[in-house]
Design a protein around this motif. Structure first.
Motif, short mmCIF file in Angstrom:
data_model
loop_
_atom_site.label_atom_id
_atom_site.label_comp_id
_atom_site.label_asym_id
_atom_site.label_seq_id
_atom_site.Cartn_x
_atom_site.Cartn_y
_atom_site.Cartn_z
N SER A 34 8.20 -5.23 -10.83
CA SER A 34 8.77 -6.72 -11.33
C SER A 34 7.66 -7.25 -12.24
O SER A 34 6.52 -7.41 -11.83
N ARG A 35 8.35 -7.83 -13.28
CA ARG A 35 7.62 -8.89 -14.10
C ARG A 35 8.54 -10.13 -14.78
O ARG A 35 9.60 -9.88 -14.65
N ALA A 58 2.43 5.60 -13.60
CA ALA A 58 2.62 5.27 -12.46
C ALA A 58 1.14 5.16 -11.76
O ALA A 58 1.26 4.21 -11.12
N VAL A 59 0.19 6.15 -12.09
CA VAL A 59 -1.15 5.82 -11.61
C VAL A 59 -1.68 4.46 -12.14
O VAL A 59 -2.57 3.87 -11.18
N GLY A 60 -1.58 4.36 -13.48
CA GLY A 60 -2.13 2.93 -13.83
C GLY A 60 -1.52 1.67 -13.26
O GLY A 60 -1.97 0.70 -12.70
N VAL A 61 -0.12 1.66 -12.86
CA VAL A 61 0.62 0.68 -12.52
C VAL A 61 -0.14 0.46 -11.01
O VAL A 61 -0.24 -0.50 -10.38
N ALA A 62 -0.20 1.58 -10.18
CA ALA A 62 -0.72 1.62 -8.75
C ALA A 62 -2.01 0.97 -8.68
O ALA A 62 -2.25 0.21 -7.90
N ARG A 63 -2.83 1.19 -9.81
CA ARG A 63 -4.17 0.53 -9.80
C ARG A 63 -4.05 -0.98 -10.27
O ARG A 63 -4.91 -1.77 -9.69
N GLU A 104 0.10 -6.48 -9.66
CA GLU A 104 -0.16 -7.49 -8.56
C GLU A 104 0.62 -7.01 -7.42
O GLU A 104 1.38 -6.60 -7.25
N ALA A 105 -0.09 -7.47 -6.28
CA ALA A 105 0.45 -7.58 -4.92
C ALA A 105 1.77 -8.18 -4.86
O ALA A 105 1.82 -9.15 -5.27
N SER A 112 0.71 -1.24 -0.11
CA SER A 112 0.08 0.03 0.12
C SER A 112 0.80 1.18 0.09
O SER A 112 0.49 2.26 -0.61
N PHE A 113 2.00 1.05 0.63
CA PHE A 113 2.97 2.08 0.74
C PHE A 113 3.40 2.65 -0.71
O PHE A 113 3.56 3.76 -1.23
N LEU A 114 3.79 1.62 -1.35
CA LEU A 114 4.41 1.67 -2.53
C LEU A 114 3.38 2.17 -3.78
O LEU A 114 3.71 3.15 -4.82
#
Length: 539
Positions: free
Chosen positions: A292-293, A313-318, A321-322, A248-250
């Motif tokens: 990571s992928r 960044a916003v899209g990746v945040a959404r 994967e956890a 959640s921080f990241l």
């Protein structure tokens, strides 16, 4: 090599522990001395009362969060380390330091950092009356294969490089890279150890460093085996439990990526305007978060990490994967302070410099700014090396130069009559050339003064070349003395640097035992007390 000795180890004080200055870049040294940059750092307490107030505030900031339960699998702490962690979680704080994986534990400064954190935690606990647990952050999520795959040992023949066979990886966390063939590396380590009085140390190394283990896992296992009995917990930063807890921080850091980047641009300009170079380059368009992928690399599929672009960044945040996100070096201290009740981070010279760029990151995220302090630094010097240094008439400056010590020793072994004759020849040459120049003055001189000067240069060069041949001949003859020089340089100034920054500590642990770490912690005590009282160099 004239630093005060604060500790000795072994029979007849065979090993000296010598505190030294931390050093570092111009920026790091300026901040350590307090001559610049104080406004770029979170204020560090300067008394026991201030540390107590700061520790209470840190503890309160995480009240209601069961951080230890969430991170327990990533700590996997046992014994005294587990006890101190539990006490800190119940009503205390932690002192942290850390390092990315190094082969067989990496350079000596890995252990200097750990002992610095332990000594400071002990002093702070005594001064505040609050439980303080020392934590070592093992950055196994780091992808620097070269740093993790190489280490150096000092031998009787000189400096020896131990290295993994590879192949080298790029962008893959050390937690995911297998050690592979260890024969060359283990052989080099054995050469550095020589005859050992504490085989249990090498048994501990061999239990951790097996071909099928990953670089990160072996590093963590060795650290835990050596540090947990002293009360230091080791956090595996690549462990799934940690990744889950940090998730959640990241994501928050990704959503705030534009604000973070702008704050960093401003700080970089401030640092440059003050005449310094920022420790960490800020790459426009990239956030401080890794994603990571899975990626095919030859016959293998590896988890590769890449910096997330600010624009996505916003899209990746959404959508990420956890557990697939990670922090870079400027974000990591802020994350550590947000997830753990970290009262202070004990930083190396490079880390202390880049903390100048950490505070704007915390402010952009509207989170607490982490407090940093310079760690304790030392050199471990075997007394027989000092005796050999003195017997050869050498000093620290000659060892730092790649050739000066050998030249000095060779000249010292020249026959005295040859040395005297060479010196008289130089004096005679200088006198006679000066007389010739004086006799060939005036308009009627058959040759110009430049010709005489050219003659002097030619004769001087020929004499220099002859002396070099003499010295080279002595070098070939005096192999024992020159072997001593190689051994001295390897032990005292490997690669022209402090041994703390180059040499692996395992050979010394094998010779002197784990009590060496205890002695190092004791030697770090004065530095820790100075940090608590505010008399140490500070930002």
């Amino acid at each position: 090599m004239d630093s005060p000795t604060y500790g000795t180890v072994g029979t007849d004080a065979a090993l000296q522990i010598r505190p030294v200055s931390l050093g570092g870049s111009r920026l790091s040294r300026a901040v350590q001395s307090g001559t610049a940059g104080r406004e770029w750092y979170a204020e560090r307490p300067t008394s026991a009362a201030q540390w107590s107030a700061h520790a209470r505030a840190v503890r309160e900031s995480l009240r209601g969060t069961d951080w230890l339960t969430a991170l327990a699998p990533a700590f996997a702490a046992t014994g005294l380390a587990a006890e101190r962690l539990a006490m800190a979680a119940a009503g205390g704080v932690v002192v942290t330091t850390g390092q990315q994986p190094g082969l067989f534990g990496g350079p000596t400064y890995t252990w200097s950092k750990a002992m610095s954190a332990l000594a400071f935690a002990n002093e702070l606990e005594q001064a505040t009356g609050m439980p303080v647990a020392p934590v070592f952050w093992a950055a196994t999520d780091d992808a620097d294969w070269m740093e993790a795959a190489v280490t150096y040992v000092a031998t009787a023949k000189g400096l020896l490089r131990a290295t993994l066979s590879g192949p080298a990886t790029e962008g893959v966390a050390m937690a995911d890279v297998a050690l592979g063939d260890l024969r060359q590396a283990r052989g080099a380590l054995a050469a550095g150890c020589g005859s050992t009085a504490h085989q249990s140390v090498l048994d501990t190394v061999d239990a951790a460093y097996v071909p099928h283990a990953t670089i990160g896992a072996a590093y963590v296992q060795l650290l835990r085996a050596m540090l947990e009995p002293m009360g230091i917990a080791v956090l595996d930063a690549a462990h799934p439990a940690f990744r889950q807890h940090a998730d959640s921080f990241l994501r928050q850091a990704l959503r705030a990526a534009p604000a973070v980047q702008e704050a960093l641009r401003i700080r970089v300009r401030e640092i440059q305007a003050a005449g310094f170079a920022p420790q960490v380059e800020v790459v426009d368009g990239l956030s401080l978060v890794f994603h990571s992928r899975l990626e095919s690399q030859g016959d293998e599929v590896n988890r590769v990490r890449e910096r997330v672009p600010v624009e996505s960044a916003v899209g990746v945040a959404r959508e990420a994967e956890a557990g697939s996100l990670g922090a870079n070096v400027l974000l990591r201290p802020v994350m550590e302070r947000a997830l753990l009740p970290t009262v202070c981070y004990l930083a190396g010279p490079g880390e202390y410099a880049y903390f100048a760029q950490v505070s704007p990151v915390a402010r952009a995220l509207q989170l607490a700014e982490p407090v940093a302090a310079p760690r304790w630094a030392c050199e471990l010097v075997e007394t027989d090396m000092l005796a050999r240094l003195e017997s050869l008439g050498l000093d620290d400056a000659s060892l730092r130069d790649p050739h000066a010590a050998e030249q000095q020793v060779a000249r010292g072994h020249l026959d005295e009559s040859v040395s005297d004759t060479m010196e008289r020849l130089r004096v005679t040459l200088d006198t006679q050339v000066r007389a010739l120049r004086e006799s060939l003055t005036g308009d009627g001189a058959p040759v110009a003064q430049e010709v005489v000067q050219g003659l002097a240069r030619d004769l001087g060069h020929r004499l220099d070349r002859f002396e070099r041949r003499l010295v080279a001949g002595v070098k070939r003859r005096e192999t024992v003395a020159l072997r001593d020089v190689a051994a001295l340089r390897a032990a005292l100034r490997p690669n022209g640097q402090s041994p703390e920054r180059v040499l692996n500590i395992v050979p010394l642990l094998a010779r002197y035992g784990p009590d060496l770490l205890t002695a190092m912690c004791t030697a770090a005590g004065p530095h820790a007390r100075a940090l608590v009282s505010g008399t140490a160099d500070r930002a």
